[in-house]
Design an enzyme around this catalytic site. Structure first.
Site, PDB file in Angstrom:
ATOM      1  N   CYS A  87      96.198 -44.172  32.155  1.00 45.31           N
ATOM      2  CA  CYS A  87      95.416 -44.438  33.359  1.00 45.31           C
ATOM      3  C   CYS A  87      93.919 -44.363  33.080  1.00 45.31           C
ATOM      4  O   CYS A  87      93.116 -44.691  33.950  1.00 45.31           O
ATOM      5  CB  CYS A  87      95.785 -43.455  34.475  1.00 45.31           C
ATOM      6  SG  CYS A  87      95.226 -41.759  34.198  1.00 45.31           S
ATOM      7  N   HIS A 124      84.807 -29.466  40.945  1.00 39.97           N
ATOM      8  CA  HIS A 124      85.765 -30.569  41.044  1.00 39.97           C
ATOM      9  C   HIS A 124      86.297 -30.935  39.653  1.00 39.97           C
ATOM     10  O   HIS A 124      85.522 -31.077  38.705  1.00 39.97           O
ATOM     11  CB  HIS A 124      85.073 -31.781  41.666  1.00 39.97           C
ATOM     12  CG  HIS A 124      85.908 -33.019  41.688  1.00 39.97           C
ATOM     13  ND1 HIS A 124      86.900 -33.226  42.626  1.00 39.97           N
ATOM     14  CD2 HIS A 124      85.900 -34.114  40.890  1.00 39.97           C
ATOM     15  CE1 HIS A 124      87.468 -34.407  42.396  1.00 39.97           C
ATOM     16  NE2 HIS A 124      86.881 -34.962  41.366  1.00 39.97           N
ATOM     17  N   HIS A 127      92.228 -35.198  40.605  1.00 39.88           N
ATOM     18  CA  HIS A 127      93.234 -35.229  41.664  1.00 39.88           C
ATOM     19  C   HIS A 127      94.617 -35.063  41.047  1.00 39.88           C
ATOM     20  O   HIS A 127      94.807 -35.288  39.848  1.00 39.88           O
ATOM     21  CB  HIS A 127      93.165 -36.551  42.435  1.00 39.88           C
ATOM     22  CG  HIS A 127      91.936 -36.688  43.288  1.00 39.88           C
ATOM     23  ND1 HIS A 127      90.752 -37.214  42.800  1.00 39.88           N
ATOM     24  CD2 HIS A 127      91.699 -36.350  44.584  1.00 39.88           C
ATOM     25  CE1 HIS A 127      89.852 -37.201  43.773  1.00 39.88           C
ATOM     26  NE2 HIS A 127      90.386 -36.696  44.861  1.00 39.88           N
ATOM     27  N   ASP A 130     101.965 -36.987  42.769  1.00 36.44           N
ATOM     28  CA  ASP A 130     103.352 -36.822  42.378  1.00 36.44           C
ATOM     29  C   ASP A 130     104.217 -38.022  42.655  1.00 36.44           C
ATOM     30  O   ASP A 130     103.848 -38.903  43.395  1.00 36.44           O
ATOM     31  CB  ASP A 130     104.148 -35.694  43.054  1.00 36.44           C
ATOM     32  CG  ASP A 130     103.508 -34.917  44.093  1.00 36.44           C
ATOM     33  OD1 ASP A 130     103.616 -33.746  43.937  1.00 36.44           O
ATOM     34  OD2 ASP A 130     102.945 -35.507  45.012  1.00 36.44           O
ATOM     35  N   ARG A 141     101.087 -35.834  38.076  1.00 32.31           N
ATOM     36  CA  ARG A 141     100.009 -36.248  37.176  1.00 32.31           C
ATOM     37  C   ARG A 141      98.704 -35.635  37.652  1.00 32.31           C
ATOM     38  O   ARG A 141      98.168 -36.038  38.673  1.00 32.31           O
ATOM     39  CB  ARG A 141      99.896 -37.771  37.133  1.00 32.31           C
ATOM     40  CG  ARG A 141      98.708 -38.280  36.300  1.00 32.31           C
ATOM     41  CD  ARG A 141      98.782 -39.790  36.096  1.00 32.31           C
ATOM     42  NE  ARG A 141      98.722 -40.525  37.357  1.00 32.31           N
ATOM     43  CZ  ARG A 141      97.592 -41.049  37.864  1.00 32.31           C
ATOM     44  NH1 ARG A 141      96.455 -40.943  37.208  1.00 32.31           N
ATOM     45  NH2 ARG A 141      97.611 -41.693  39.017  1.00 32.31           N
ATOM     46  N   CYS A 143      95.261 -35.833  37.224  1.00 32.85           N
ATOM     47  CA  CYS A 143      94.347 -36.846  36.706  1.00 32.85           C
ATOM     48  C   CYS A 143      92.943 -36.217  36.703  1.00 32.85           C
ATOM     49  O   CYS A 143      92.312 -36.092  37.744  1.00 32.85           O
ATOM     50  CB  CYS A 143      94.414 -38.066  37.617  1.00 32.85           C
ATOM     51  SG  CYS A 143      93.399 -39.426  37.072  1.00 32.85           S
TER      52      CYS A 143
END
Ligand code: ZN
Length: 159
Positions: A87, A124, A127, A130, A141, A143
């Site tokens: 990704c 931060h 994110h 699922d 994941r 990310c």
């Protein structure tokens, strides 16, 4: 005669340490973060920005080691849970341990997502998604932006 003695006031009412239950352990002022972080780190970590995919340092890294929070050094993820999601960002199927990250419901940008932050400094990270069918043990994941992480390789750590 004793001029200095008279100036000592009773200062028993010293301020109690202001430890709010809401503030994360490694809370800093915005000005401190600006000084300590690079502009890109600040944009992602403190303003919930996102680095462009396939540009980060770790999206395709397979080095064995531990990923720390770039802002505070807390160990957040390990290479054992990292997987190839293709990704464009480093992806993990679980954090290093429960409680190292915290979750915030994020409905910005017209999407319904779960933001992941460092539990220690509230920066931060990225994110978590699922049910995408990656075939990992959790089918989740995480990310995460490369710029939010700092990899300490097992070799460097002397393991
Ligand atoms: Zn942190």
């Amino acid at each position: 005669m004793s001029t200095s003695e008279n100036t000592s006031d009773n200062i028993s009412a010293d301020p109690s340490p202001a430890v709010g239950p809401v503030a994360p352990p490694a809370a800093k002022t915005d000005e401190q973060w600006r000084q300590e972080l690079t502009p890109e780190e600040y944009r992602v970590l403190r303003q919930a920005g996102t680095e462009r995919p396939y540009t980060g340092e770790y999206w395709d890294t397979h080095t064995a080691g531990v990923y720390q929070c770039r802002a505070c050094g807390t160990e957040l993820f390990t290479s054992k849970e990292k997987f190839d999601s293709h990704c464009g960002w480093p992806s993990f199927w679980a954090p290093l341990a429960d409680g190292t990250v915290r979750y915030i419901h994020d409905r910005t940008l017209g999407m319904d997502r779960v933001e992941v932050r460092c539990a220690n400094c509230d920066s931060h990270l990225g994110h978590v998604f699922d049910g995408e069918g990656y075939g990992t043990p959790t089918d989740q994941r995480y990310c995460i932006n490369s710029v939010s992480l700092k990899l300490v390789s097992a070799h460097d750590a002397g393991q």
